[in-house]
Design a protein around this motif. Structure first.
Motif, PDB file in Angstrom:
ATOM      1  N   UNK A  48       0.803  -1.365   0.150  1.00 30.67           N
ATOM      2  CA  UNK A  48      -0.259   0.112  -0.155  1.00 30.67           C
ATOM      3  C   UNK A  48       0.974   0.800  -0.361  1.00 30.67           C
ATOM      4  N   UNK A  49       1.823   1.112   0.605  1.00 30.69           N
ATOM      5  CA  UNK A  49       2.511   2.201   0.351  1.00 30.69           C
ATOM      6  C   UNK A  49       3.953   1.961  -0.377  1.00 30.69           C
ATOM      7  N   UNK A  50       3.968   1.245  -1.144  1.00 26.51           N
ATOM      8  CA  UNK A  50       4.065   1.342  -2.647  1.00 26.51           C
ATOM      9  C   UNK A  50       3.369   2.041  -3.483  1.00 26.51           C
ATOM     10  N   UNK A  51       2.431   1.921  -3.672  1.00 32.31           N
ATOM     11  CA  UNK A  51       1.316   2.370  -4.285  1.00 32.31           C
ATOM     12  C   UNK A  51       0.918   3.334  -4.501  1.00 32.31           C
ATOM     13  N   UNK A  52       1.143   4.139  -3.026  1.00 26.97           N
ATOM     14  CA  UNK A  52       0.544   5.585  -2.478  1.00 26.97           C
ATOM     15  C   UNK A  52       1.379   6.243  -3.072  1.00 26.97           C
ATOM     16  N   UNK A  53       3.107   5.989  -2.582  1.00 26.50           N
ATOM     17  CA  UNK A  53       3.591   6.602  -3.535  1.00 26.50           C
ATOM     18  C   UNK A  53       3.807   6.924  -4.704  1.00 26.50           C
ATOM     19  N   UNK A  54       3.123   6.038  -5.758  1.00 30.66           N
ATOM     20  CA  UNK A  54       3.476   5.636  -6.853  1.00 30.66           C
ATOM     21  C   UNK A  54       2.711   7.379  -7.157  1.00 30.66           C
ATOM     22  N   UNK A  55       0.983   6.677  -6.346  1.00 28.83           N
ATOM     23  CA  UNK A  55      -0.119   8.011  -7.129  1.00 28.83           C
ATOM     24  C   UNK A  55       0.292   9.357  -6.205  1.00 28.83           C
ATOM     25  N   UNK A  56       1.305   9.590  -5.334  1.00 30.66           N
ATOM     26  CA  UNK A  56       1.758  11.040  -5.121  1.00 30.66           C
ATOM     27  C   UNK A  56       2.639  11.813  -5.887  1.00 30.66           C
ATOM     28  N   UNK A  57       3.245  11.031  -6.524  1.00 34.84           N
ATOM     29  CA  UNK A  57       4.708  11.305  -7.642  1.00 34.84           C
ATOM     30  C   UNK A  57       3.922  11.612  -9.169  1.00 34.84           C
ATOM     31  N   UNK A  58       2.921  10.961  -9.146  1.00 31.34           N
ATOM     32  CA  UNK A  58       2.276  10.293 -10.818  1.00 31.34           C
ATOM     33  C   UNK A  58       0.814  10.946 -11.400  1.00 31.34           C
ATOM     34  N   UNK A  59      -0.058  11.022 -10.044  1.00 28.10           N
ATOM     35  CA  UNK A  59      -1.364  11.083 -10.054  1.00 28.10           C
ATOM     36  C   UNK A  59      -2.041  12.258  -9.217  1.00 28.10           C
ATOM     37  N   UNK A  60      -2.974  11.089  -8.361  1.00 31.81           N
ATOM     38  CA  UNK A  60      -3.669  12.215  -7.318  1.00 31.81           C
ATOM     39  C   UNK A  60      -4.778  11.193  -6.473  1.00 31.81           C
ATOM     40  N   UNK A  61      -4.589  11.583  -5.472  1.00 31.32           N
ATOM     41  CA  UNK A  61      -5.169  11.132  -4.335  1.00 31.32           C
ATOM     42  C   UNK A  61      -6.094  11.658  -3.691  1.00 31.32           C
ATOM     43  N   UNK A  62      -7.926  11.404  -3.892  1.00 29.23           N
ATOM     44  CA  UNK A  62      -8.960  11.955  -3.353  1.00 29.23           C
ATOM     45  C   UNK A  62      -8.766  12.199  -2.079  1.00 29.23           C
ATOM     46  N   UNK A  63      -9.292  11.901  -1.049  1.00 32.00           N
ATOM     47  CA  UNK A  63      -9.363  12.112   0.066  1.00 32.00           C
ATOM     48  C   UNK A  63     -10.360  12.388   1.009  1.00 32.00           C
ATOM     49  N   UNK A  64     -11.335  12.140   1.726  1.00 35.07           N
ATOM     50  CA  UNK A  64     -12.842  12.939   2.420  1.00 35.07           C
ATOM     51  C   UNK A  64     -12.204  13.567   3.590  1.00 35.07           C
ATOM     52  N   UNK A  65     -13.073  14.696   3.797  1.00 32.94           N
ATOM     53  CA  UNK A  65     -11.783  15.740   4.752  1.00 32.94           C
ATOM     54  C   UNK A  65     -12.180  14.912   5.744  1.00 32.94           C
ATOM     55  N   UNK A  66     -12.702  13.681   6.272  1.00 34.49           N
ATOM     56  CA  UNK A  66     -12.232  13.139   7.767  1.00 34.49           C
ATOM     57  C   UNK A  66     -11.648  12.184   7.271  1.00 34.49           C
ATOM     58  N   UNK A  67     -10.650  11.895   6.070  1.00 36.93           N
ATOM     59  CA  UNK A  67      -9.755  11.105   5.953  1.00 36.93           C
ATOM     60  C   UNK A  67     -10.407   9.533   6.248  1.00 36.93           C
ATOM     61  N   UNK A  68     -11.756   9.119   6.003  1.00 39.62           N
ATOM     62  CA  UNK A  68     -11.630   7.755   5.893  1.00 39.62           C
ATOM     63  C   UNK A  68     -11.632   7.041   5.215  1.00 39.62           C
ATOM     64  N   UNK A  69     -11.883   7.275   3.560  1.00 35.50           N
ATOM     65  CA  UNK A  69     -12.008   7.042   2.618  1.00 35.50           C
ATOM     66  C   UNK A  69     -11.191   7.702   1.369  1.00 35.50           C
ATOM     67  N   UNK A  70     -10.433   7.443   1.048  1.00 34.98           N
ATOM     68  CA  UNK A  70      -9.332   7.670  -0.302  1.00 34.98           C
ATOM     69  C   UNK A  70      -9.898   7.209  -1.754  1.00 34.98           C
ATOM     70  N   UNK A  71      -9.786   7.606  -2.918  1.00 36.61           N
ATOM     71  CA  UNK A  71      -8.794   6.875  -4.160  1.00 36.61           C
ATOM     72  C   UNK A  71      -8.056   7.411  -4.674  1.00 36.61           C
ATOM     73  N   UNK A  72      -7.918   6.120  -5.417  1.00 39.05           N
ATOM     74  CA  UNK A  72      -6.282   6.765  -6.046  1.00 39.05           C
ATOM     75  C   UNK A  72      -6.288   6.642  -7.552  1.00 39.05           C
ATOM     76  N   UNK A  73      -6.013   7.818  -8.211  1.00 38.35           N
ATOM     77  CA  UNK A  73      -6.087   7.869  -9.457  1.00 38.35           C
ATOM     78  C   UNK A  73      -5.105   8.050 -10.817  1.00 38.35           C
ATOM     79  N   UNK A  74      -4.449   7.235 -11.766  1.00 40.10           N
ATOM     80  CA  UNK A  74      -4.078   8.119 -12.433  1.00 40.10           C
ATOM     81  C   UNK A  74      -4.254   8.488 -13.673  1.00 40.10           C
ATOM     82  N   UNK A  75      -4.005   9.281 -14.365  1.00 45.36           N
ATOM     83  CA  UNK A  75      -3.944   9.838 -16.401  1.00 45.36           C
ATOM     84  C   UNK A  75      -3.007   8.481 -16.669  1.00 45.36           C
ATOM     85  N   UNK A  76      -3.890   8.426 -17.807  1.00 43.30           N
ATOM     86  CA  UNK A  76      -3.408   7.186 -18.587  1.00 43.30           C
ATOM     87  C   UNK A  76      -3.288   7.732 -20.497  1.00 43.30           C
ATOM     88  N   UNK A  77      -1.939   7.932 -20.858  1.00 44.28           N
ATOM     89  CA  UNK A  77      -2.199   8.991 -22.354  1.00 44.28           C
ATOM     90  C   UNK A  77      -1.776   7.546 -23.347  1.00 44.28           C
TER      91      UNK A  77
END
Length: 204
Positions: A48-77
């Motif tokens: 999970x840490x490896x995935x998070x690091x990749x998306x923080x660098x290359x994509x976008x992580x959306x998180x709810x304001x209360x921190x109870x849910x998140x979605x990891x997105x990448x833009x693929x050309x």
């Protein structure tokens, strides 16, 4: 009441990793990659840490304001050589996460092989909701937040459902099954799903 959503930054890394680790402990795919409850409990967070690091660098992580849910997105050309875990990177992922576990590399290669490459799209890599808050619509709100952007920009979206029970949720959001399944060797099945952008949604 609407769900407050923001983009996560580097300062959210630890909380995102904890959330994903907790949310996916009982996921069938996580259970295949890390068989055995104790092994999974002590090792799963590294993936999970490896995935998070990749998306923080290359994509976008959306998180709810209360921190109870998140979605990891990448833009693929278009014409990208696979998904975020391109087969060329699979061995490095295994080395970073759990060198003795061949399944870390195997699932990365399989997902890269299945990933569509003919059109640019948004890829929902993972979505996690803390177990105590599942079933409250947080996941749907996070996905729809990104899909509104897809509709405005005319972008399709792609994901792999890791459990059959999640398919109806994604279908309600406009995803359809691709007709292919990703069957892990001696393990569970994943369901690739695709969504065409909808016109007339979101802000012009």
């Amino acid at each position: 009441m609407g769900v407050g959503i923001r983009s996560a930054g580097q300062g959210d890394r630890a909380s995102v990793v904890r959330l994903l680790d907790e949310a996916f402990q009982d996921d069938p795919v996580s259970g295949w990659v890390f068989p055995g409850e104790e092994y999974r409990r002590t090792t799963h967070h590294r993936l999970m840490a490896a995935f998070t690091d990749t998306v923080l660098e290359e994509g976008r992580i959306d998180v709810t304001e209360d921190g109870t849910a998140c979605a990891l997105w990448l833009s693929i050309p278009a014409a990208a050589p696979g998904g975020p875990d391109d087969a060329d990177d699979a061995a490095r992922l295994r080395e970073a996460v759990d060198p003795a576990n061949a399944r870390v590399e195997e699932i990365a290669r399989l997902m890269a092989d299945f990933h569509p490459t003919d059109r640019a799209h948004e890829y929902l890599w993972m979505i996690g909701v803390t177990p105590a808050r599942q079933g409250e619509g947080l996941g749907s709100a996070l996905v729809q937040h990104a899909l509104d952007h897809c509709d405005r920009e005319g972008l399709p979206a792609y994901l792999e459902a890791s459990s059959e029970r999640s398919i109806p949720l994604y279908e309600r959001l406009g995803f359809t099954l691709t007709g292919r399944t990703l069957d892990l060797p001696d393990g569970p099945r994943m369901w690739p799903m695709w969504r065409e952008p909808r016109t007339g949604r979101g802000r012009p």
